[in-house]
Design an enzyme around this catalytic site. Structure first.
Site, PDB file in Angstrom:
ATOM      1  N   VAL A  32      32.560  44.187  30.383  1.00  0.00           N
ATOM      2  CA  VAL A  32      34.009  44.236  30.613  1.00  0.00           C
ATOM      3  C   VAL A  32      34.303  44.247  32.111  1.00  0.00           C
ATOM      4  O   VAL A  32      35.283  43.652  32.569  1.00  0.00           O
ATOM      5  CB  VAL A  32      34.618  45.466  29.914  1.00  0.00           C
ATOM      6  CG1 VAL A  32      36.099  45.596  30.223  1.00  0.00           C
ATOM      7  CG2 VAL A  32      34.407  45.377  28.405  1.00  0.00           C
ATOM      8  N   GLU A  33      33.456  44.918  32.892  1.00  0.00           N
ATOM      9  CA  GLU A  33      33.682  45.022  34.330  1.00  0.00           C
ATOM     10  C   GLU A  33      33.480  43.685  35.045  1.00  0.00           C
ATOM     11  O   GLU A  33      34.272  43.319  35.911  1.00  0.00           O
ATOM     12  CB  GLU A  33      32.741  46.068  34.942  1.00  0.00           C
ATOM     13  CG  GLU A  33      33.113  47.510  34.621  1.00  0.00           C
ATOM     14  CD  GLU A  33      34.315  47.996  35.406  1.00  0.00           C
ATOM     15  OE1 GLU A  33      34.673  47.356  36.413  1.00  0.00           O
ATOM     16  OE2 GLU A  33      34.912  49.005  35.004  1.00  0.00           O
ATOM     17  N   SER A  34      32.409  42.974  34.722  1.00  0.00           N
ATOM     18  CA  SER A  34      32.046  41.815  35.544  1.00  0.00           C
ATOM     19  C   SER A  34      31.591  40.594  34.754  1.00  0.00           C
ATOM     20  O   SER A  34      31.276  39.572  35.358  1.00  0.00           O
ATOM     21  CB  SER A  34      30.900  42.198  36.487  1.00  0.00           C
ATOM     22  OG  SER A  34      29.716  42.470  35.743  1.00  0.00           O
TER      23      SER A  34
END
Length: 584
Positions: free
Chosen positions: A251-253
Site C-alpha cells: 500500500v505504501e509503495s
C-alpha cells in the site's frame, strides 16, 4: 514515542482532506466570533514566516539553476523549516496551510523531475512526476511546453506514490455491498493472520475493490512482493512485529524503492525526511537511505513496534499513526473517547480512513490469493545479491563493467544511491550480482585511486594481445601497460582502460549472423512488446527474473521499448539445465 516537530510534514497534507480535523483544533470554549480575532493576531507572524520561506525557496531555485544541488537542497529545507519550526499551528491557519501545501508541491517538482526522452520530431509537453495538484492551491507551477533543463538532484528515476491516489479513492456503490455470508467468511479468514483485530464491513468493501477495478494493482503487488518479501519478513520477525504487516509495503509503495509521495515521503516504506533521520537513515548529497532496502525495512518494523507500544499493542492504531502521525491519532482518540481504530474512524483524514482497511484487505488476499480469485500469479524471484566494499567515489559504470551488467541494474540493487558514483570521502558497501564480489574487489585493486570515478573495464579473450586491444579501443599499448601492470593476459579476461575515447569495450569473433552466434552461445532472442519488462518476459518463459536481468544487463522492472531484443537461454540450453537440476 513523541514525533519530532518535522514529522508534522506528512500529517499536514493528510489534514487537508478532512476539514473536520482542522475545526477540531479549535478550543471548545471559543466562540465563532472569537476565532477570526485569534487568526488576525497571527497575520503579522504568518506574513513574516511566508516571506522568509519564499526567500529561501528563491535562493534554492537560483542555486539549482547554477547546478549547485546541495546548496539548493539546503535552501529548500530551510524554506520548509521556516513554517514547521515557526511555532504556528499550520492546520489551524488556512492561509498558512495552503501556502505550505503549495510550497511542498513546488519543491517536489524541483527535486523530482521526470526525465523524458523527447526526439527532435516530437513536440510533446513533458510530463512531471507528481500527484494531482492541490485543488485549493492557486499558485502552483505548471509544466512548460518546451523541454525543461534537466537539473534535478537525483540521477536515479522516481515514481509517484500509490498513496496519493489512495487518499482520494471513493468506493462505488457496488463495492460497498457486503453480504452476511461475506462477513462470516471475513471473520473466519482473519484467524489465519498473525495479529488480532476486529473486523468491519469496510475491509470486505476493499476486497471487493481489488476483485474488480483494483485487480491489476493487486496482481502487480503480488508479483513485485517476491523481490522484497524475504528481506521484509526477516526484518519484521527479528523486530518482533507481525510478519503479515509486511504487506503494508504494497500500500505504501507498490514495492518500488524509488517512489516519492506528494508529501515528500520516499522509498519502499515511505519515510518523510525527519522520521527517516530519527530512525538513523542518512540523507546526503550522495545517498538517501530511505530509498534503500534493508535499512529502511528494519526502520519500518521498529517504527511500527514503537507505535504499537504507544497504543498498548493495538496494531490498527499503529498503522493509522504510521500513515497520519501519532499526534493526529492521539487527537482522534481524545475526540472519540476510546483507543479503538473503528471508533476514531470519523475523526481521521480520508487517506487514513482508506489506509487501514485497505492494508487489511491486501493482507487477507495475499494470504490466500486463489480464494479471492487471483489465480496463477507467480511472485518474482527474491532479490539476490552479495555485498562488497568499494573505495571512495567508485563509478557504478566501472562496477558494471567488472560484473558484466549495466548501471541501470546496479542502481536497482542500490536504490539509495542518488548518483552513479558511490559517496566521495568514504568507503561504501555496494550490492552486486551474486558471485561477482571477489571479481569486483580484485579489479578495483588494479584501478588507481584517482581513476575509480572515470576508468572503464573491458573484456578480452584468451590469446588476445595488447596490440589487438589497442587497435579496437583506440587506447595505446603504453597506456594499457601503465594501467594494467603485471597483468597476465593468459589468466585474465578484463583490462582497465581510461574512459575517454574508447571506441569499443567488447571483443567479438566474426560470425555469419546473429542467429548463429546465439545458437553457439546457447542463447536465443525475443522482441519485447509495448509494456513488457524483463520480469514479465521471464514469467512468460518460466525463467528467473534476476537471472534474465543479469543476462541482459537490464533491471527486472524497467519498461522495455517495443521491438527491443532480449536474450533468452535457448530451448536446448534450458532443457539441459532443467535435466541437470533433476539429476541433483
Amino acid at each position: 514515542m513523541t514525533p519530532s516537530p518535522l514529522s508534522l510534514a506528512a500529517t499536514l497534507v493528510a489534514a487537508l482532506f478532512f476539514p473536520a480535523i482542522i475545526q477540531a483544533q479549535i478550543p471548545g470554549g471559543s466562540s465563532a466570533r472569537e476565532i477570526p480575532t485569534e487568526v488576525q493576531k497571527t497575520d503579522g507572524r504568518v506574513d513574516q514566516v511566508i516571506e522568509r520561506a519564499n526567500d529561501h525557496f528563491r535562493k534554492g531555485k537560483l542555486n539549482l539553476e547554477d547546478d549547485k544541488r546541495e546548496q539548493a537542497r539546503d535552501e529548500f529545507d530551510k524554506a520548509v523549516d521556516e513554517i514547521l519550526m515557526s511555532g504556528l499551528d499550520v492546520r489551524a491557519n488556512q492561509r498558512l496551510q495552503t501556502y505550505y501545501l503549495e510550497l511542498v508541491e513546488k519543491i517536489y517538482r524541483e527535486e523530482v523531475p521526470l526525465i523524458q526522452q523527447v526526439t527532435p520530431q516530437q513536440n510533446a509537453t513533458p510530463v512531471v512526476a507528481q500527484a494531482p495538484p492541490n485543488p485549493k492551491a492557486g499558485a502552483v507551477e505548471v509544466a512548460k511546453a518546451q523541454a525543461p533543463k534537466q537539473i534535478g538532484f537525483r540521477q536515479q528515476g522516481f515514481e509517484p506514490s500509490p498513496l496519493d491516489p489512495l487518499s482520494k479513492l471513493v468506493l462505488t456503490e457496488d463495492e460497498k455491498k457486503v453480504s452476511e455470508s461475506q462477513l462470516a467468511k471475513l471473520e473466519e479468514a482473519k484467524n489465519a493472520l498473525d495479529f488480532n483485530f476486529t473486523t468491519n464491513p469496510l475491509i470486505q468493501q476493499f476486497i471487493n475493490y481489488y476483485q474488480g477495478r483494483g485487480r491489476s494493482t493487486m496482481e502487480t503487488g503480488l508479483r513485485r512482493s517476491g523481490r522484497y518479501m524475504k528481506i521484509a519478513r526477516e526484518a519484521f520477525r527479528r523486530m518482533g512485529v507481525p510478519e503479515d504487516l509486511t504487506w503494508l509495503g504494497q500500500v505504501e509503495s507498490a514495492w518500488q524503492p524509488r517512489v516519492v509521495s506528494y508529501a515528500a515521503a520516499s522509498g519502499l516504506w515511505q519515510f518523510v525526511r525527519s522520521t527517516g533521520a530519527q530512525y538513523g537513515m542518512r540523507q546526503t548529497a550522495w545517498v538517501d537511505e530511505r530509498n534503500g532496502i534493508e535499512k529502511p525495512t528494519y526502520a519500518s518494523a521498529q517504527y511500527l513496534k514503537d507505535l504499537a507500544k504507544r497504543y498498548n499493542g493495538d496494531w490498527l492504531l499503529a498503522m493509522a499513526a504510521y500513515n497520519t502521525g501519532a499526534l493526529n491519532v492521539d487527537r482522534a482518540i481524545s475526540r472519540a473517547g476510546a483507543a479503538n481504530y473503528w471508533k476514531i474512524y470519523p475523526y481521521i483524514s480520508q487517506q487514513t480512513q482508506n489506509y487501514v482497511p485497505n492494508i487489511l484487505a491486501v493482507i487477507l488476499i495475499a494470504k490466500n490469493p486463489e480464494k479471492y480469485g487471483f489465480h496463477g500469479i507467480r511472485p518474482e524471484a527474491p532479490l539476490s545479491f552479495e555485498s562488497v566494499g568499494v573505495p571512495s567515489a567508485t563509478s557504478l559504470r566501472l562496477i558494471a563493467d567488472a560484473t558484466d551488467t549495466s548501471v541501470d541494474y546496479l542502481q536497482s540493487l542500490n536504490p539509495e544511491l542518488k548518483r552513479d558514483t558511490t559517496p566521495r570521502g568514504e568507503s561504501y558497501t555496494v550490492r552486486v550480482p551474486p558471485g561477482k564480489g571477489k571479481q569486483v574487489a580484485a579489479l578495483l585493486k588494479r584501478v588507481p585511486g584517482d581513476r575509480r570515478d572515470s576508468a572503464r573495464v573491458i573484456s578480452i579473450v584468451p590469446g588476445e594481445d595488447l596490440q589487438s586491444v589497442a587497435n579496437r579501443t583506440g587506447v595505446s599499448v603504453a597506456t594499457l601497460q601503465a594501467m594494467n601492470p603485471g597483468v597476465d593476459l593468459k589468466s585474465t579476461n578484463k583490462l582497465v582502460v581510461p574512459n575517454n575515447n574508447v571506441r569499443l569495450t567488447n571483443w567479438r569473433r566474426a560470425t555469419p549472423n546473429t542467429a548463429d552466434a546465439n545458437a553457439n552461445s546457447g542463447l536465443t532472442t525475443v522482441r519485447a512488446r509495448k509494456g513488457d519488462t524483463i520480469a514479465k518476459i521471464a514469467a512468460a518463459h518460466k525463467l528467473s527474473a534476476d537471472e534474465l536481468a543479469r543476462l541482459n544487463g537490464i533491471a527486472p522492472n524497467v519498461e522495455l521499448q517495443a521491438g527491443q531484443e532480449i536474450k533468452l537461454p535457448s530451448a536446448a540450453a534450458s532443457s539441459a539445465q532443467a535435466s541437470k537440476s533433476r539429476r541433483r
